[in-house]
Design a protein around this motif. Structure first.
Motif, short mmCIF file in Angstrom:
data_model
loop_
_atom_site.label_atom_id
_atom_site.label_comp_id
_atom_site.label_asym_id
_atom_site.label_seq_id
_atom_site.Cartn_x
_atom_site.Cartn_y
_atom_site.Cartn_z
N GLY A 263 -2.24 20.18 2.97
CA GLY A 263 -2.57 19.09 1.99
C GLY A 263 -4.24 18.41 2.46
O GLY A 263 -4.87 19.32 3.12
N HIS A 264 -4.40 17.26 1.97
CA HIS A 264 -5.57 16.73 2.14
C HIS A 264 -5.47 15.42 2.27
O HIS A 264 -4.52 14.73 1.27
N VAL A 265 -6.53 14.85 2.53
CA VAL A 265 -6.84 13.21 2.53
C VAL A 265 -8.06 12.89 2.11
O VAL A 265 -8.93 13.57 2.14
N VAL A 266 -8.20 11.79 1.20
CA VAL A 266 -9.52 11.23 0.95
C VAL A 266 -9.74 9.97 1.33
O VAL A 266 -8.94 9.27 1.38
N VAL A 267 -10.94 9.63 1.90
CA VAL A 267 -11.61 8.40 2.33
C VAL A 267 -12.66 7.96 1.71
O VAL A 267 -13.67 8.97 1.51
N VAL A 268 -12.47 6.87 1.18
CA VAL A 268 -13.57 6.13 0.41
C VAL A 268 -14.30 5.17 0.94
O VAL A 268 -13.32 4.23 1.62
N ALA A 269 -15.59 4.83 0.92
CA ALA A 269 -16.31 3.69 1.34
C ALA A 269 -16.43 2.58 0.38
O ALA A 269 -17.29 2.97 -0.48
N ASN A 270 -15.59 1.80 0.51
CA ASN A 270 -15.73 0.66 -0.57
C ASN A 270 -16.49 -0.53 -0.39
O ASN A 270 -16.19 -1.77 -1.03
N GLY A 271 -17.68 -0.38 0.20
CA GLY A 271 -18.57 -1.50 0.48
C GLY A 271 -17.99 -2.57 1.37
O GLY A 271 -17.18 -2.44 2.31
N SER A 272 -18.20 -3.82 0.97
CA SER A 272 -17.68 -5.02 1.66
C SER A 272 -16.04 -5.07 1.61
O SER A 272 -15.43 -5.68 2.26
N ILE B 76 -12.32 0.12 3.61
CA ILE B 76 -11.97 1.85 3.58
C ILE B 76 -10.71 1.86 2.44
O ILE B 76 -9.80 1.04 2.52
N LEU B 77 -10.68 2.58 1.87
CA LEU B 77 -9.73 3.25 0.84
C LEU B 77 -9.25 4.73 1.31
O LEU B 77 -10.07 5.38 1.67
N LEU B 78 -8.07 4.71 1.30
CA LEU B 78 -7.46 6.09 1.82
C LEU B 78 -6.54 6.72 0.90
O LEU B 78 -5.64 5.81 0.54
#
Length: 438
Positions: free
Chosen positions: A251-260, A263-265
């Motif tokens: 499978g896979h995971v996605v990590v997002v930098a959401n500024g202030s 983290i979004l996962l």
């Protein structure tokens, strides 16, 4: 107690700075000794006063004391952080005033137990307001994958790292500088048709199942979440900056930098989770207006119930107490009406002086007007409950307990109405039993 309630629940948010900070310390040192004395089986006013001074000095001058106080406040008032600040020792002379007030109160004819019963709820509510939780300030700006490690860079050259696909995170205060251009789109390794990208100029992620030819929303905050974020960031909503995809055969995971927002996962099951700033307290939504409303209602109940038992001076009492309650609204409207913003400091000073003065003058009028004791007790005991009933549902909305803001409004209105109904019933029963005024 009145000064501590008004300052910590209203003025610190409206007018943060040296004056309100030190005023909170002075008022707290006046309230703390009698509360601490309640823990002793026998009267120990001197011991409680000295213990308050020693504990305050330890908290304000040592990191160990500040950390211990943070844990205590967290148990009392929720997530809190107390900071060591030696300049707060300037407030220690207030203990002498607390001792003088206590010695004067010994000559009062009223029962000590009655005084404790009437004042303890207000004192506990006032002291519990002093523990302020710090807010996360770093911003997540970019994400990269190095082998089996996921690295979320921040704008202050720190990073959160995870080596187990985002299950746990470690904060590293110094790390490599983030890439100059964060990656905003990436496809899944071993599955090039599945791609992700941050929504341009917004907080969100889009997904493509045809290698990037077409895109559809994969995650975005709900309407209620956007309302909370607007309260957290003063309508300046954060934006998604960069993302990275870590894939493997299962499978896979996605990590997002959401500024202030942190983290979004997206985990391996396909569920999106907002992690915020792992290990750090999150920025609390601004509930200033809800707090002002709750304080206004509590003040009205306190003064109104007490005045219901007056036999004389009704008009003077109404004028004094109405002025005090309206002064609280004046500070609130200074944040709503831009033209009043220039007078914020003046309004704050007036509120600091008006509310305690009205409390003193109102007390004198209650004594001179031969007010019945039962309505006074009802007002003092019910004011904290009115405040909590009107305010706590919005704390629940802020932390997600209530999905809708209007659900919190309905619960707050219902709880407040119940408290007021009980107050009205008690006051009417007392009035029916009271002899006719001569």
């Amino acid at each position: 107690m009145i000064v501590l309630l008004v300052n910590d629940h209203l003025l610190k948010q409206a007018w943060p700075g040296f004056v309100t900070g030190k005023l909170s310390d002075v008022a707290g040192l006046l309230v703390a000794p009698p509360l601490l004395a309640l823990l002793f089986l026998r009267r120990a006013d001197l011991a409680a006063t000295l213990a308050t001074g020693v504990l305050f000095a330890l908290v304000k001058t040592t990191e160990t004391g500040a950390e211990a106080a943070s844990h205590v406040w967290t148990l009392v008032a929720g997530p809190s952080r107390v900071l060591a600040d030696p300049t707060d020792l300037l407030a220690l002379p207030a203990l002498a005033l607390a001792w003088w007030v206590r010695r004067r109160s010994l000559a009062a004819p009223s029962s000590p137990r009655l005084r404790v019963l009437l004042t303890a709820p207000l004192a506990l509510l006032a002291v519990a307001a002093s523990g302020a939780s710090p807010q996360a300030t770093s911003e997540a700006v970019s994400v990269e994958v190095r082998g089996g490690r996921i690295i979320v860079h921040t704008d202050d050259s720190a990073a959160w790292t995870s080596e187990n696909r985002g299950d746990t995170w470690v904060y590293e205060s110094t790390y490599d500088r983030p890439p100059k251009r964060p990656t905003t789109a990436m496809c899944v390794p071993y599955k090039a048709t599945r791609c992700y990208r941050v929504t341009p100029g917004r907080l969100g992620v889009e997904q493509s199942d045809d290698g990037g030819d077409t895109w559809r929303p994969s995650w975005s905050p709900s309407r209620d979440d956007r309302d909370r974020l607007a309260r957290q960031y003063d309508d300046d909503l954060p934006r998604s900056g960069g993302l990275a995809v870590q894939g493997w055969r299962g499978g896979h995971v996605v990590v997002v930098a959401n500024g202030s927002e942190g983290i979004l996962l997206r985990d391996e099951t396909g569920s999106w989770r907002r992690l915020g700033h792992p290990g750090e307290p999150e920025r609390a939504p601004d509930l200033y207006f809800e707090g002002v409303t709750a304080a206004f209602l509590a003040g009205c109940v306190l003064f109104g119930a007490a005045g219901a038992g007056l036999r004389r001076y009704h008009r003077a009492y109404l004028a004094v107490t109405t002025t005090a309650c309206l002064s609280l609204l004046g500070v609130a409207f200074s944040r709503i009406v831009p033209a009043l913003g220039d007078y914020m400091e003046l309004l704050a000073v007036l509120a600091v002086g008006t509310v305690p003065a009205a409390f003193i003058v109102g007390t004198v009028l209650l004594i001179a007007g031969r007010a019945r004791p039962a309505p006074i007790a009802v007002g003092i005991l019910s004011a904290p409950f009115v405040y909590l009933a009107a305010y706590l549902p919005f704390e629940g909305w802020a932390d997600g307990t209530f999905g809708s803001y209007w659900a919190a409004v309905a619960v707050a209105a219902l709880l407040t109405a119940l408290v007021l109904a009980v107050d009205l019933l008690l006051i009417r029963k007392d009035a029916a039993r009271a002899p006719a005024d001569v």
